[in-house]
Design an enzyme around this catalytic site. Structure first.
Site, PDB file in Angstrom:
ATOM      1  N   ASP A  89      -2.198 -11.423   4.234  1.00 12.29           N
ATOM      2  CA  ASP A  89      -3.626 -11.424   4.593  1.00 12.29           C
ATOM      3  C   ASP A  89      -4.141 -12.814   4.956  1.00 12.29           C
ATOM      4  O   ASP A  89      -5.295 -12.971   5.342  1.00 12.29           O
ATOM      5  CB  ASP A  89      -4.454 -10.885   3.416  1.00 12.29           C
ATOM      6  CG  ASP A  89      -4.217  -9.392   3.217  1.00 12.29           C
ATOM      7  OD1 ASP A  89      -3.835  -8.716   4.187  1.00 12.29           O
ATOM      8  OD2 ASP A  89      -4.399  -8.918   2.082  1.00 12.29           O
ATOM      9  N   GLN A  94       0.843  -1.205   0.000  1.00 14.97           N
ATOM     10  CA  GLN A  94       0.000   0.000   0.000  1.00 14.97           C
ATOM     11  C   GLN A  94       0.869   1.242   0.000  1.00 14.97           C
ATOM     12  O   GLN A  94       0.596   2.210  -0.707  1.00 14.97           O
ATOM     13  CB  GLN A  94      -0.940  -0.018   1.204  1.00 14.97           C
ATOM     14  CG  GLN A  94      -1.970  -1.134   1.091  1.00 14.97           C
ATOM     15  CD  GLN A  94      -2.968  -1.139   2.230  1.00 14.97           C
ATOM     16  OE1 GLN A  94      -2.829  -0.389   3.190  1.00 14.97           O
ATOM     17  NE2 GLN A  94      -3.970  -1.985   2.123  1.00 14.97           N
TER      18      GLN A  94
HETATM   19  C1  S3P Z   1      -2.914  -4.513  -0.112  1.00 17.20           C
HETATM   20  C2  S3P Z   1      -1.732  -4.602   0.585  1.00 17.20           C
HETATM   21  C3  S3P Z   1      -1.602  -5.226   1.902  1.00 17.20           C
HETATM   22  C4  S3P Z   1      -2.829  -6.082   2.233  1.00 17.20           C
HETATM   23  C5  S3P Z   1      -4.122  -5.419   1.889  1.00 17.20           C
HETATM   24  C6  S3P Z   1      -4.166  -5.070   0.410  1.00 17.20           C
HETATM   25  C7  S3P Z   1      -2.932  -3.827  -1.405  1.00 17.20           C
HETATM   26  O1  S3P Z   1      -1.503  -4.227   2.891  1.00 17.20           O
HETATM   27  O2  S3P Z   1      -2.802  -6.432   3.592  1.00 17.20           O
HETATM   28  O3  S3P Z   1      -5.220  -6.274   2.181  1.00 17.20           O
HETATM   29  O4  S3P Z   1      -3.898  -4.004  -2.158  1.00 17.20           O
HETATM   30  O5  S3P Z   1      -1.955  -3.129  -1.724  1.00 17.20           O
HETATM   31  P1  S3P Z   1      -0.053  -3.625   3.289  1.00 17.20           P
HETATM   32  O6  S3P Z   1       0.504  -3.058   2.064  1.00 17.20           O
HETATM   33  O7  S3P Z   1      -0.303  -2.606   4.341  1.00 17.20           O
HETATM   34  O8  S3P Z   1       0.727  -4.796   3.802  1.00 17.20           O
END
Ligand code: S3P
Length: 757
Positions: free
Chosen positions: A632, A486
Site C-alpha cells: 500500500d 485479503q
Molecule cells: C489488506 C491487504 C492488502 C492491502 C489492503 C488491506 C488487508 O490487499 O492492499 O489495503 O487488510 O488484508 P491485498 O491482500 O489484496 O494485497
C-alpha cells in the site's frame, strides 16, 4: 411574457402560462411566490373559499388576483396554464367536481396532497377514470406553520417533488409540471402511487401520529401540568410537528389509512419490545436499539446536510491545494491500523463475550465493516475517540441483514466478509462504491466455491457479490495464485465454518493480522512458513485489542521527512509487523534516516516509535520480496524515488494495478504532469529521480482518481515542488486517514482543503 433569454423565460416558453392556485396556504402560496420570483409564469390567480384570504393573498403579493369561486376564472384559461390544487387531502374531490367538464383543452391539473391513492380515487369518482391532464404530485416540503402568511418563495429550493403519473397521463402535462417545479428550485422524481403512500406513511405520517399523540398524552395528564414549563430541547425537537394543521393531518390519516396502520403496527411492536427491555433491565437490547438508531440518525444528518429526502449521497468533491516548500517536524500519532481495525470488528462480533477495542481507525472503510455487523444484529458501542465495545454474538449468532451490505470503497471489508458470510445460514449481498465495483472478486469467489459456497459475482467477476447461505463448507488446501492477505484471510475466515482443516499457502509473505488476531481470540492457527491452517468449528473468546497506528499512514510522513530538508519527526506507537515493514526497508535502502525507538509488543503485534530525519536519497532497484510487505506504500515511495538521485526500478508489483485505482498508471500520469520522468511497465515503474535539495516537482493539476493514497502522496510531493499542486477527487482520504490534512498542516506542510457539495 417574461423576458426572453432568461431561464424562467424559457420555462414559461416550455409551457407554463397562468398558474391557478386553489387553496392559498403554505403549500400553494409558496409555489405562487416561488414562480413569481423566478418569472416562471405569466400570472398567478388564487382561489380561496374565504374573501379575507383572497384579500390577504393579494395584499401580500402572493397572487396577482384572487377569486372565491373557481368557476369565475375557468373560461379564461387556455392551453399551457396550470391549476395547482393545494387544499386538504379530502377536499381534493370537491375541487375536482367543480373542474369537471370545464377545464379548457391543454390546461394541466396537478395537486400537492400528501396521499396519492386518495387523489387517484377522487379523480376516478369524478371523471370515471384518471384524466390524461391530471399529474398527481407531492412536494416534500413544508413546515409546522400553515396559512398564506407562512408562504415563502424559497420553500421548495433543493427539496424533492414526487410525481405519480399514471399510465395514461400525457407526457406533455408531466413535462410541464416537472418544469414548473424545477423553476422554483425543486428536484423532481417519479414513483408509483402505492410506493409513494407507503414511503410517506413511514417517514412522515407515522411521525405526525406519534407527535400529536405524545403531546396530547402529556397535555391531558393532570400530574404533568408543569410539563410544558420544564420541557427542554428533547421535547421541543421531537414534538415540533404537533403544531401542524389539524385538518390537513386528519385528512391524511383517513386518506392513507391502510399504509399508516401498517406503520403504526410495526412501531407499536417495536415499542413493545423496548418496553420489555426496560422492564427487564435488558441493557444489551437497549444498547442494540440505541446504537443502531444513533448510527442511522448520524448518517441521515449527513444526508440532510445536503438536502431532504436524498436518494443516495453523492460523494463530496474535495480538492487538495498543496503549496510548495516546508518541512515536517514534531511528534505525531497517525490513526489506527486499517487492517487490524477491520479484523477487530469481525472477530469481536463473532466472539463470545464483550471485546473492547482501543485505537480503532474511525475512517470510512473500517466504519463500513462496523456498520455491516450492526446490520447483522451485533450491538457495537462507539467509536468514541477510537474506543469501540463489541457485544459478541458467537460464531452462529449473526442475523440476516435487512438489505444489501454496502461497504463503500473498502476491498478489505468485501473480501473478508465474503469468507465469513459464506458460512452463515442466511443469504447476503455485498455492494460497494464506483471504485470497488470495478475491482476483481473472483480471487475470493473461486476458492469459496471450491469450499462449497454458492457465490455469484457481477459481470467479469466484479461486485456485487451474492452469497447464498445455508451451504455446508468443506475445508480446502488452497495455494494462493497471488500474494494477497485479503484472499488468504477470506479463505481462513470461511475455514472457521468448514468441516475439517483449511490451509492456505502463499507465494510470498503477506500481512498476517488475521492469523495473529485469531490466536489472540484463543483460536488455534497452525503456521509453518508460507502455510497457515485452522480447523473449523471452534470458538472465539472476547478480549481487549489495542490497535497500533497504521504504518501505511505513517509512511506519508516517513517520506515527507525523508525528502524535505530540515525535517525531523517522531511517529508514535506504529505497528511494525514484519509483514508490513517493507516501506521502512525500502526507504532505508534508498538512504533514509529511520530509527525505531522504544520497540515493544502490544497485544501480539510489534510496535515502535519511528524517528525520521531528512537525508538525501538515492535510486534503487526495489527487491521483489519487499513488494507485498509495502503493497500500500508504493504511491508514497514513488514520490521519494522522484526526489532520489538516480533511477528507481520497481518490478513484480502488478497487484498495484487492481487497488483503489490502477496505482501504477495513476502515479505515472500525475508524476508526468509534475515534470518527473516516470515510465510505467506492466508490473511496475521506472522513475528517474532528480536528487539535490531543490524543487523536483513543477506545479500543476493531478487527479487522484478518488484513491486516498494517491491523493496523500501528491500532497507530500509539494514539499519539494516549485509551485502549487492541485489534487482532484480527494474525498476518499477519509477512508483511511480522516485527519490527514490536519496532521500534515500541524507538522509543517502547506495544505489547503477545498470542499464542495
Ligand atoms: C489488506 C491487504 C492488502 C492491502 C489492503 C488491506 C488487508 O490487499 O492492499 O489495503 O487488510 O488484508 P491485498 O491482500 O489484496 O494485497
Amino acid at each position: 411574457m417574461p423576458e426572453a433569454g432568461t431561464l424562467a423565460g424559457q420555462d414559461a416558453a416550455a409551457g407554463i402560462g397562468r398558474l391557478v392556485v386553489v387553496g392559498i396556504g403554505l403549500i400553494g402560496g409558496s409555489l405562487a411566490l416561488g414562480l413569481k420570483a423566478a418569472s416562471g409564469c405569466r400570472e398567478v390567480i388564487g382561489v380561496a373559499r374565504r374573501p379575507q384570504t383572497c384579500e390577504q393573498a393579494v395584499a401580500l403579493g402572493v397572487v396577482d388576483r384572487a377569486v372565491t369561486d373557481i368557476a369565475d376564472i375557468l373560461p379564461e384559461l387556455e392551453a399551457g396554464d396550470v391549476i395547482f390544487v393545494a387544499v386538504p387531502t379530502l377536499t381534493v374531490e370537491a375541487v375536482f367536481a367543480q373542474l369537471k367538464d370545464r377545464v379548457p383543452a391543454g390546461v394541466t391539473i396537478t395537486d400537492g396532497a400528501s396521499v396519492k391513492g386518495s387523489v387517484i380515487a377522487a379523480a376516478k369518482n369524478v371523471w370515471g377514470e384518471v384524466p390524461e391532464f391530471l399529474v398527481p404530485g407531492h412536494p416534500i416540503a413544508g413546515s409546522e406553520q400553515s396559512g398564506v402568511t407562512a408562504a415563502r418563495d424559497d420553500l421548495y429550493i433543493a427539496h424533492r417533488i414526487i410525481l405519480t403519473p399514471m399510465e395514461n397521463t400525457a407526457d406533455e402535462h408531466v413535462h410541464r409540471i416537472r418544469k414548473m417545479w424545477e423553476a422554483v428550485g425543486a428536484e423532481v422524481l417519479s414513483m408509483p402511487v402505492d410506493e409513494h403512500d407507503e414511503v410517506l406513511a413511514a417517514t412522515s405520517h407515522l411521525p405526525h401520529v406519534i407527535a400529536f399523540g405524545l403531546v396530547d398524552t402529556l397535555a391531558h395528564d393532570a400530574e404533568n401540568e408543569n410539563i410544558f414549563r420544564y420541557a427542554a430541547g428533547g421535547f421541543r425537537d421531537f414534538t415540533r410537528i404537533a403544531s401542524s394543521d389539524p385538518v390537513m393531518w386528519r385528512d391524511i390519516m383517513l386518506a392513507n389509512r391502510d399504509a399508516i396502520l401498517k406503520s403504526i403496527d410495526l412501531y407499536t411492536s417495536n415499542l413493545g419490545s423496548l418496553r420489555s427491555a426496560i422492564a427487564s433491565g435488558d441493557s444489551e437490547q437497549l444498547m442494540g436499539v440505541f446504537t443502531r438508531a444513533k448510527a442511522a440518525r448520524d448518517h441521515f444528518t449527513k444526508m440532510l446536510a445536503k438536502k431532504a429526502y436524498t436518494e443516495t449521497m453523492e460523494a463530496k468533491e474535495v480538492t487538495f491545494i498543496a503549496q510548495p516548500g516546508g518541512a515536517v517536524n514534531g511528534d505525531l500519532r497517525v490513526p489506527g491500523d486499517k487492517s487490524m481495525s477491520h479484523r477487530s470488528i469481525m472477530l469481536g462480533s463473532l466472539a463470545e463475550g464483550v471485546t473492547e477495542v482501543e485505537g480503532f481507525l474511525e475512517g470510512e472503510d473500517a466504519l463500513a465493516t462496523l456498520q455491516s455487523f450492526r446490520d447483522m444484529g451485533v450491538v457495537i458501542e462507539g467509536p468514541v475517540n477510537g474506543r469501540v465495545t463489541i457485544h459478541g454474538v458467537g460464531m452462529h449468532g449473526l442475523q440476516a441483514p435487512p438489505g444489501p451490505l454496502y461497504v463503500g470503497n473498502s476491498g478489505t471489508s468485501m473480501r473478508l466478509l465474503a469468507g465469513l458470510l459464506a458460512g452463515q445460514k442466511f443469504d447476503t449481498v455485498l455492494t460497494g462504491d464506483e471504485s470497488l465495483s470495478k475491482r476483481p472478486m473472483n480471487r475470493v469467489a473461486n476458492p469459496l466455491r471450491e469450499m462449497g459456497a454458492v457465490v455469484e459475482t457481477g459481470e467479469e467477476g466484479r461486485p456485487p457479490l451474492k452469497i447464498k447461505g445455508g451451504n455446508a463448507l468443506k475445508a480446502i488446501d488452497y495455494t494462493l495464485p497471488m500474494a494477497s492477505a485479503q484472499v488468504k484471510s477470506c479463505v481462513l475466515l470461511a475455514g472457521l465454518y468448514a468441516d475439517g482443516e483449511t490451509s492456505t499457502t502463499e507465494p510470498a509473505p503477506t500481512r498476517d493480522h488475521t492469523e495473529r488476531m485469531l490466536s489472540g481470540f484463543g483460536y488455534e492457527v497452525q503456521r509453518d512458513g508460507p502455510r497457515a491452517s485452522l480447523k473449523g468449528g471452534g470458538k472465539l473468546t472476547a478480549g481487549h485489542i489495542d490497535v497500533p497506528a497504521d504504518i501505511s499512514s505513517a509512511t506519508f510522513f516517513m517520506v515527507a521527512a525523508s525528502i524535505a530538508p530540515g525535517s525531523d519527526v517522531l511517529l508514535q506507537h506504529v505497528g511494525i509487523n514484519p509483514t508490513r515493514d517493507g516501506a521502512i526497508n525500502i526507504l532505508r535502502a534508498m538512504g533514509a534516516d529511520i530509527t525505531l525507538e522504544n520497540q515493544r509488543e502490544v497485544g501480539g503485534e510489534p510496535v515502535a516509535d519511528i524517528r525520521v530525519r531528512y537525508a538525501p536519497l538515492k535510486g534503487i532497484k526495489i527487491p521483489e520480496d519487499q513488494v507485498p510487505l509495502a503493497i500500500d506504500e508504493f504511491p508514497a515511495i514513488f514520490v521519494a524515488a522522484s526526489c532520489a538521485e538516480g533511477e528507481t526500478v520497481l518490478t513484480g508489483a502488478e497487484e498495484l494495478r487492481v487497488k483503489e485505482s490502477d496505482r501504477i498508471q495513476a502515479m505515472a500520469d500525475g508524476l508526468e504532469v509534475l515534470g518527473v520522468d516516470a515510465k510505467p511497465t506492466a508490473d511496475g515503474i521506472v522513475i528517474q529521480g532528480k536528487g539535490g535539495e531543490g524543487a523536483v516537482f513543477g506545479g500543476g493539476e493531478v487527479d487522484s482518481l478518488g484513491d486516498h493514497r494517491i491523493a496523500m502522496s501528491f500532497a507530500v510531493a509539494a514539499l519539494r515542488a516549485g509551485a502549487d499542486i492541485r489534487i482532484k477527487h480527494c474525498a476518499n482520504v477519509a477512508t483511511s486517514f480522516p485527519n490527514f490534512a490536519e496532521l500534515a498542516k500541524g507538522a509543517g506542510m502547506n495544505l489547503r482543503v477545498v470542499s464542495l457539495g
